[in-house]
Design a protein around this motif. Structure first.
Motif, PDB file in Angstrom:
ATOM      1  N   ARG A  21       8.768   5.948  -6.478  1.00  0.00           N
ATOM      2  CA  ARG A  21       9.141   7.361  -6.611  1.00  0.00           C
ATOM      3  C   ARG A  21       7.915   8.281  -6.563  1.00  0.00           C
ATOM      4  N   ASP A  22       6.853   7.914  -7.272  1.00  0.00           N
ATOM      5  CA  ASP A  22       5.695   8.799  -7.407  1.00  0.00           C
ATOM      6  C   ASP A  22       4.718   8.719  -6.240  1.00  0.00           C
ATOM      7  N   HIS A  23       4.634   7.595  -5.566  1.00  0.00           N
ATOM      8  CA  HIS A  23       3.603   7.394  -4.546  1.00  0.00           C
ATOM      9  C   HIS A  23       4.162   7.185  -3.147  1.00  0.00           C
ATOM     10  N   GLY A  24       5.435   7.500  -2.967  1.00  0.00           N
ATOM     11  CA  GLY A  24       6.014   7.391  -1.639  1.00  0.00           C
ATOM     12  C   GLY A  24       6.445   5.975  -1.319  1.00  0.00           C
ATOM     13  N   PRO A  25       6.858   5.726  -0.086  1.00  0.00           N
ATOM     14  CA  PRO A  25       7.301   4.374   0.257  1.00  0.00           C
ATOM     15  C   PRO A  25       6.146   3.383   0.175  1.00  0.00           C
ATOM     16  N   LEU A  26       6.495   2.162  -0.175  1.00  0.00           N
ATOM     17  CA  LEU A  26       5.497   1.098  -0.255  1.00  0.00           C
ATOM     18  C   LEU A  26       5.551   0.280   1.030  1.00  0.00           C
ATOM     19  N   ILE A  27       4.401   0.120   1.648  1.00  0.00           N
ATOM     20  CA  ILE A  27       4.296  -0.588   2.919  1.00  0.00           C
ATOM     21  C   ILE A  27       3.705  -1.964   2.641  1.00  0.00           C
ATOM     22  N   PRO A  28       4.392  -3.042   3.025  1.00  0.00           N
ATOM     23  CA  PRO A  28       3.833  -4.372   2.778  1.00  0.00           C
ATOM     24  C   PRO A  28       2.585  -4.608   3.634  1.00  0.00           C
ATOM     25  N   ILE A  29       1.600  -5.228   3.029  1.00  0.00           N
ATOM     26  CA  ILE A  29       0.354  -5.547   3.733  1.00  0.00           C
ATOM     27  C   ILE A  29       0.510  -6.932   4.344  1.00  0.00           C
ATOM     28  N   SER A  30       0.183  -7.029   5.608  1.00  0.00           N
ATOM     29  CA  SER A  30       0.239  -8.328   6.275  1.00  0.00           C
ATOM     30  C   SER A  30      -0.845  -9.229   5.709  1.00  0.00           C
ATOM     31  N   PRO A  31      -0.582 -10.521   5.662  1.00  0.00           N
ATOM     32  CA  PRO A  31      -1.614 -11.434   5.170  1.00  0.00           C
ATOM     33  C   PRO A  31      -2.860 -11.322   6.045  1.00  0.00           C
ATOM     34  N   ARG A  32      -4.020 -11.319   5.394  1.00  0.00           N
ATOM     35  CA  ARG A  32      -5.275 -11.193   6.126  1.00  0.00           C
ATOM     36  C   ARG A  32      -5.600 -12.507   6.829  1.00  0.00           C
ATOM     37  N   PRO A  33      -6.042 -12.432   8.088  1.00  0.00           N
ATOM     38  CA  PRO A  33      -6.370 -13.668   8.808  1.00  0.00           C
ATOM     39  C   PRO A  33      -7.615 -14.333   8.236  1.00  0.00           C
ATOM     40  N   SER A  34      -7.654 -15.634   8.367  1.00  0.00           N
ATOM     41  CA  SER A  34      -8.807 -16.397   7.889  1.00  0.00           C
ATOM     42  C   SER A  34      -9.922 -16.327   8.922  1.00  0.00           C
ATOM     43  N   ALA A  35     -11.104 -16.825   8.561  1.00  0.00           N
ATOM     44  CA  ALA A  35     -12.233 -16.859   9.493  1.00  0.00           C
ATOM     45  C   ALA A  35     -11.899 -17.711  10.704  1.00  0.00           C
ATOM     46  N   ALA A  36     -11.181 -18.813  10.504  1.00  0.00           N
ATOM     47  CA  ALA A  36     -10.801 -19.674  11.622  1.00  0.00           C
ATOM     48  C   ALA A  36      -9.853 -18.946  12.565  1.00  0.00           C
ATOM     49  N   GLN A  37      -8.950 -18.130  12.020  1.00  0.00           N
ATOM     50  CA  GLN A  37      -8.038 -17.369  12.862  1.00  0.00           C
ATOM     51  C   GLN A  37      -8.785 -16.298  13.659  1.00  0.00           C
ATOM     52  N   TYR A  38      -9.786 -15.669  13.050  1.00  0.00           N
ATOM     53  CA  TYR A  38     -10.610 -14.712  13.786  1.00  0.00           C
ATOM     54  C   TYR A  38     -11.336 -15.393  14.944  1.00  0.00           C
ATOM     55  N   ARG A  39     -11.958 -16.548  14.658  1.00  0.00           N
ATOM     56  CA  ARG A  39     -12.682 -17.275  15.716  1.00  0.00           C
ATOM     57  C   ARG A  39     -11.734 -17.674  16.839  1.00  0.00           C
ATOM     58  N   ALA A  40     -10.539 -18.114  16.490  1.00  0.00           N
ATOM     59  CA  ALA A  40      -9.571 -18.522  17.514  1.00  0.00           C
ATOM     60  C   ALA A  40      -9.140 -17.326  18.365  1.00  0.00           C
ATOM     61  N   VAL A  76       0.866  -1.172   0.000  1.00  0.00           N
ATOM     62  CA  VAL A  76       0.000   0.000   0.000  1.00  0.00           C
ATOM     63  C   VAL A  76       0.905   1.226   0.000  1.00  0.00           C
ATOM     64  N   ASP A  77       0.517   2.243  -0.793  1.00  0.00           N
ATOM     65  CA  ASP A  77       1.323   3.461  -0.817  1.00  0.00           C
ATOM     66  C   ASP A  77       0.823   4.425   0.257  1.00  0.00           C
ATOM     67  N   VAL A  78       1.433   5.598   0.350  1.00  0.00           N
ATOM     68  CA  VAL A  78       1.079   6.532   1.421  1.00  0.00           C
ATOM     69  C   VAL A  78      -0.330   7.103   1.264  1.00  0.00           C
TER      70      VAL A  78
END
Length: 130
Positions: A56-75, A18-20
């Motif tokens: 260069r044009d959109h600022g530093p790029l920030i890595p997005i963490s992997p989104r948790p699954s439904a099972a991870q949310y429930r846990a 994701v950019d700034v």
């Protein structure tokens, strides 16, 4: 090759960025003739941009963490979710048992009933009765 080195930063191309400004960018396996990875914004899939240009044009790029699954949310919410469901505790039943049912007599009277234009109309209506 799923990494790319740019300005001393190693980019893991298997992740989205994701950019700034909050625009998401992802690599879909395409390269420029110069050997730069082409990033695509999901909102503009037909216009890939080289990673150095995005950087260069959109600022530093920030890595997005992997989104948790439904099972991870429930846990995270209830580590013993299976036992909770087996005991009969279902979210709909809990909400229905806790939330009271309000009727009209729980609400305070409307201020328009006593004042304002409606109050004026009530005084006229009352004057006719007298």
């Amino acid at each position: 090759m799923n990494t790319y080195l740019h300005d001393g930063i190693v980019f893991d191309l298997t992740r989205s960025f994701v950019d700034v400004a909050g625009v998401e960018w992802e690599w879909r396996g395409q390269w420029t003739p110069a050997g730069e990875p082409l990033l695509v914004s999901p909102g503009l899939p037909d216009s890939p941009v080289p990673l150095p240009t995005v950087y260069r044009d959109h600022g530093p790029l920030i890595p997005i963490s992997p989104r948790p699954s439904a099972a991870q949310y429930r846990a995270a919410v209830d580590p013993d979710y299976a036992a909770t469901v087996a005991a009969g505790y279902v979210e709909n039943h809990i909400a229905a048992a806790v939330a009271p049912v309000l009727t009209a007599h729980h609400l305070p009277p409307s201020p328009l009933e006593q004042t304002g234009f409606r109050g004026f109309l009530n005084t006229i209506k009352g004057a006719r009765r007298d």
